[in-house]
Design an enzyme around this catalytic site. Structure first.
Site, PDB file in Angstrom:
ATOM      1  N   ASP A   1    -122.973  33.120  66.269  1.00  0.00           N
ATOM      2  CA  ASP A   1    -121.511  33.127  66.277  1.00  0.00           C
ATOM      3  C   ASP A   1    -120.937  32.509  67.557  1.00  0.00           C
ATOM      4  OD1 ASP A   1    -118.992  33.657  65.323  1.00  0.00           O
ATOM      5  OD2 ASP A   1    -119.001  35.761  65.901  1.00  0.00           O
TER       6      ASP A   1
ATOM      7  N   ASN B   1    -118.008  32.131  54.018  1.00  0.00           N
ATOM      8  CA  ASN B   1    -117.668  30.934  54.798  1.00  0.00           C
ATOM      9  C   ASN B   1    -117.083  29.792  53.961  1.00  0.00           C
ATOM     10  OD1 ASN B   1    -120.418  31.323  57.203  1.00  0.00           O
ATOM     11  ND2 ASN B   1    -118.292  31.974  57.343  1.00  0.00           N
TER      12      ASN B   1
HETATM   13  C1  FPP Z   1    -120.333  30.962  63.322  1.00  0.00           C
HETATM   14  O1  FPP Z   1    -119.508  30.486  64.368  1.00  0.00           O
HETATM   15  C2  FPP Z   1    -121.197  29.872  62.857  1.00  0.00           C
HETATM   16  C3  FPP Z   1    -121.263  29.419  61.571  1.00  0.00           C
HETATM   17  C4  FPP Z   1    -120.449  29.971  60.475  1.00  0.00           C
HETATM   18  C5  FPP Z   1    -122.137  28.276  61.218  1.00  0.00           C
HETATM   19  C6  FPP Z   1    -123.502  28.269  61.854  1.00  0.00           C
HETATM   20  C7  FPP Z   1    -124.128  26.960  61.570  1.00  0.00           C
HETATM   21  C8  FPP Z   1    -124.886  26.246  62.434  1.00  0.00           C
HETATM   22  C9  FPP Z   1    -125.293  26.724  63.780  1.00  0.00           C
HETATM   23  C10 FPP Z   1    -125.347  24.868  62.084  1.00  0.00           C
HETATM   24  C11 FPP Z   1    -126.346  24.708  60.996  1.00  0.00           C
HETATM   25  C12 FPP Z   1    -127.512  25.601  61.049  1.00  0.00           C
HETATM   26  C13 FPP Z   1    -128.821  25.247  61.022  1.00  0.00           C
HETATM   27  C14 FPP Z   1    -129.826  26.332  60.804  1.00  0.00           C
HETATM   28  C15 FPP Z   1    -129.318  23.874  61.202  1.00  0.00           C
HETATM   29  P1  FPP Z   1    -117.947  30.382  64.116  1.00  0.00           P
HETATM   30  O2  FPP Z   1    -117.622  29.054  63.543  1.00  0.00           O
HETATM   31  O3  FPP Z   1    -117.470  31.533  63.295  1.00  0.00           O
HETATM   32  O4  FPP Z   1    -117.394  30.474  65.581  1.00  0.00           O
HETATM   33  P2  FPP Z   1    -116.014  31.150  66.028  1.00  0.00           P
HETATM   34  O5  FPP Z   1    -116.121  32.614  65.707  1.00  0.00           O
HETATM   35  O6  FPP Z   1    -115.998  30.889  67.499  1.00  0.00           O
HETATM   36  O7  FPP Z   1    -114.917  30.455  65.291  1.00  0.00           O
END
Ligand code: FPP
Length: 236
Positions: free
Chosen positions: A24, A72
């Site tokens: 996150d 998501n």
């Molecule tokens: C949460 O941060 C992250 C996600 C919903 C996506 C995670 C995806 C990746 C790291 C990339 C692809 C993965 C792999 C395994 C290659 P957020 O967007 O909710 O952050 P925020 O809370 O700061 O908005």
């Protein structure tokens, strides 16, 4: 044995068998720098690769990461597309790297709404890496409640007795140990529908570090903290 490896062995005297991570903070990391959210995910994907490799180096047998939840899909379309593209790109390069690192890749979640291209790559990577014993689970279109319902339906269809053992065999994590340690960076103190059945006796580690800033040293801190816990599993 080199000095550093001896030291590392001592530091990780009780390495968790299974570590799960909610990756996150990508969006906030990007926003702080005036960059688009998708850039945060790109850096987050690089950090995932580094941390998965590091987990294997220190002897973790299972690592599970939350890449995309069933919720998501509510995000702006360009962000969803960017994450799916990153996954496709990652799978393109993963085979070569994971062959080197000898890690088995598995996917947890409902694949139905994913693109045919992504589904085909996932199946190929799973098939080609299945000979390795260190496991990396990527939770993709995953939701803990959906997983529990999916397992309940499968149990009913199979006409099996509803025991914990029978139920667990219908989860996406069938045959794998439950996570010992669940890490959530970015300062949020919640589980967000992640591994709801499997987390019954997991230890939790929360840190304010945003996922793109997460380092092996931060993982060491989480493991050291875990080593200081007394796990009682309901006993005394
Ligand atoms: C949460 O941060 C992250 C996600 C919903 C996506 C995670 C995806 C990746 C790291 C990339 C692809 C993965 C792999 C395994 C290659 P957020 O967007 O909710 O952050 P925020 O809370 O700061 O908005």
């Amino acid at each position: 044995m080199a000095f550093w490896s001896k030291k590392r062995k001592i530091e990780h005297n009780a390495v968790p068998r299974h570590i799960a991570i909610i990756m996150d903070g990508n969006g906030r990391w990007a926003k702080k720098r005036g960059l688009p959210r998708r850039y945060g995910h790109r850096v987050g994907a690089k950090v995932f690769r580094r941390i998965a490799t590091y987990c294997k180096e220190i002897g973790v047998q299972y690592i599970t990461v939350y890449a995309f939840s069933t919720e998501n899909w509510k995000r702006p379309q360009d962000e969803v597309e960017a994450i799916m593209e990153l996954l496709c790109e990652y799978l393109d390069t993963a085979l070569a790297e994971f062959e080197e690192n000898r890690i088995r890749l598995c996917f947890l979640g409902d694949r139905t709404p994913l693109s045919d291209k992504l589904k085909a790559k996932m199946a190929e990577v799973e098939e080609k890496s299945k000979k390795y014993t260190t496991v990396c689970n990527i939770a993709l279109n995953y939701g803990g409640r959906a997983e529990i319902l999916h397992a309940a339906r499968a149990l009913l269809e199979a006409g099996e007795e509803p025991t914990e053992e029978n139920f667990s065999r219908h989860l996406y994590t069938a045959g794998q140990p439950d996570p010992d340690l669940i890490i959530r960076p970015s300062g949020e103190l919640r589980l967000s529908n992640f591994l709801l059945w499997q987390c019954a006796y997991s230890e939790f580690y929360f840190t304010d570090v945003l996922w793109p800033d997460f380092t092996p040293a931060e993982l060491d801190r989480a493991v050291a903290d875990y080593n200081g816990r007394k796990r009682r599993y309901g006993g005394v």
